[in-house]
Scaffold this motif. Structure first.
Motif: not given
Length: 164
Positions: A5-10, A61-63, A36-37
């Protein structure tokens, strides 16, 4: 997952065990993963809307576009409910993976009593077969097994749209 996912994803990790979350938090911090959450929650009892709200509160993100359940669904009394919660957080076409256990097959079948005992001691239902949800609700399913069929791995793309 982090590389993918890289740094732009969660990445959102949900677990009911505070100890597992402490380990995950230590790993994320040691690698400097700021995306990371980690949430302490029980996927069987928690409303998907509550999970979405908590994730959004802390910047997620909601989805979701992917979910992975490793050796966890067979530990839950209502794994189908946990699956439904997880699936409701995914958008159409999201990737999902399940890794879980069953009794060994073939020449290793003689190990089945030991596998049943180990799973029972760990609180897992060796008969649950939660990977079947991937087979039933996904397309492009990839099937694999390891350790004489004891480990079952399934991955696919969610077909149904979110229901929340």
């Amino acid at each position: 997952m982090q590389q993918r996912i890289g740094t732009s994803g969660t990445i959102v990790g949900i677990d009911r065990s505070a100890e597992m979350l402490r380990q995950a938090r230590r790993r994320a911090e040691s690698h400097g993963w700021g995306n990371v959450i980690l949430l302490q929650a029980d996927m069987v009892r928690l409303d998907p809307g509550t999970i979405t709200a908590r994730i959004q509160e802390i910047g997620g993100a909601a989805v979701s576009q992917a979910a992975l359940a490793t050796y966890s669904l067979s530990l839950m009394e209502d794994w189908e409910g946990a699956w439904a919660t997880m699936a409701s957080l995914l958008g159409p076409g999201a990737r999902v993976g399940v890794v879980d256990m069953q009794e060994p097959l073939g020449r290793a079948r003689w190990l089945a009593p030991l596998a049943r005992l180990a799973c029972a001691l760990g609180g897992s239902d060796i008969q649950a077969a939660p990977w079947r949800a991937v087979e039933e609700q996904c397309t492009d399913v990839v099937r694999a097994s390891a350790r004489a069929g004891h480990l079952q791995i399934r991955a696919g793309k969610m077909v149904q749209a979110r229901t929340m």
